[in-house]
Motif scaffolding. Structure first.
Motif, PDB file in Angstrom:
ATOM      1  N   LEU A   2     -17.851  21.956   1.622  1.00  0.00           N
ATOM      2  CA  LEU A   2     -17.476  20.569   1.866  1.00  0.00           C
ATOM      3  C   LEU A   2     -16.441  20.469   2.974  1.00  0.00           C
ATOM      4  O   LEU A   2     -15.689  21.405   3.241  1.00  0.00           O
ATOM      5  N   CYS A   3     -16.398  19.301   3.591  1.00  0.00           N
ATOM      6  CA  CYS A   3     -15.450  19.002   4.655  1.00  0.00           C
ATOM      7  C   CYS A   3     -14.028  19.103   4.111  1.00  0.00           C
ATOM      8  O   CYS A   3     -13.722  18.583   3.036  1.00  0.00           O
ATOM      9  N   ASN A   9     -18.506  15.061   2.450  1.00  0.00           N
ATOM     10  CA  ASN A   9     -19.701  15.486   3.187  1.00  0.00           C
ATOM     11  C   ASN A   9     -19.727  16.993   3.397  1.00  0.00           C
ATOM     12  O   ASN A   9     -18.700  17.675   3.318  1.00  0.00           O
ATOM     13  N   GLU A  10     -20.923  17.488   3.706  1.00  0.00           N
ATOM     14  CA  GLU A  10     -21.105  18.907   4.000  1.00  0.00           C
ATOM     15  C   GLU A  10     -20.486  19.223   5.364  1.00  0.00           C
ATOM     16  O   GLU A  10     -20.670  18.478   6.328  1.00  0.00           O
ATOM     17  N   HIS A  27     -13.086  23.436   8.569  1.00  0.00           N
ATOM     18  CA  HIS A  27     -14.482  23.116   8.318  1.00  0.00           C
ATOM     19  C   HIS A  27     -14.577  21.605   8.132  1.00  0.00           C
ATOM     20  O   HIS A  27     -14.024  21.069   7.172  1.00  0.00           O
ATOM     21  N   CYS A  29     -16.926  17.768   8.514  1.00  0.00           N
ATOM     22  CA  CYS A  29     -18.219  17.101   8.624  1.00  0.00           C
ATOM     23  C   CYS A  29     -18.281  16.447   9.997  1.00  0.00           C
ATOM     24  O   CYS A  29     -17.269  16.319  10.685  1.00  0.00           O
TER      25      CYS A  29
END
Length: 166
Positions: A2-3, A9-10, A27, A29
C-alpha cells in the motif's frame, strides 16, 4: 504494498532518494506521487533518449531532403529531435540519412565493429566441468559408503584444482 502516504491505494511508484549519505525509499500510489509533483514512468524521459535528442538537435543543419513524416506512425524528424525516440520500426528506413549521421557522431561509424564474446579458455572450462562431475561422483560414492572410490575421486579433484591433469 500500500501507498505510504494515503494507505489506501496500491503503491505504483517506488522513489529512492539519497540525501546526506542516507538512502530512503518511499512507496507511493500514482495519485499521491502526482500530488507531490512526481510523474509515472510512462511520461518520464530516459537519459539515453535525452542524450539522443541533444545529439539530434545538431543534425538539423545537416539534414538534406528528408521526408517530413514517417508514413507508418506519423512521427516527424522534428519530433524525433525533441524526444530522441523513434515511433516505429519503419522510422529507421524513412529517416535513414539523418540517423546514419547521428550514429556516425555517437559511435564513429554506422557498422557494428564491437568486441566478439570469446568463452574462457576451452581447457579451463573442460577442467571446471570435469571437477563438477567428479564432485557429483564423490557425493554418490560417500552416500553409498564406497570410501575407497571416494578417496580416489577426492585425489583427482585435488590434482585438477591444483592445475595438474588427472
Amino acid at each position: 504494498m500500500l501507498c505510504e502516504n494515503c494507505g489506501k491505494n496500491e503503491a505504483a511508484i517506488h522513489l529512492t532518494q539519497i540525501q546526506n549519505n542516507e538512502m530512503t525509499t518511499r512507496h507511493l500510489c500514482e495519485v499521491c506521487a502526482e500530488g507531490m509533483g512526481l510523474s509515472s514512468g510512462s511520461s518520464a524521459s530516459a537519459p539515453l533518449a535525452d542524450f539522443i535528442a541533444q545529439m539530434g538537435k545538431g543534425m538539423l543543419a545537416e539534414t538534406v531532403s528528408q521526408p517530413g513524416t514517417c508514413p507508418a506512425c506519423g512521427l516527424s524528424l522534428a519530433d524525433f529531435k525533441k524526444t530522441g525516440r523513434l515511433g516505429c520500426p519503419r522510422c529507421w528506413s524513412v529517416f535513414d540519412a539523418s540517423l546514419r549521421g547521428l550514429l556516425r557522431k555517437l559511435h564513429g561509424g554506422t557498422q557494428h565493429s564491437g568486441k566478439v564474446y570469446l568463452p574462457p579458455h576451452p581447457s579451463e572450462s573442460d577442467r571446471t566441468a570435469r571437477i563438477v562431475s567428479l564432485r557429483r561422483s564423490l557425493t554418490r560414492a560417500v552416500e553409498s559408503e564406497d570410501f575407497e572410490r571416494a578417496a580416489g575421486l577426492r585425489d583427482q579433484i585435488r590434482r585438477l584444482e591444483a592445475g595438474q591433469e588427472a
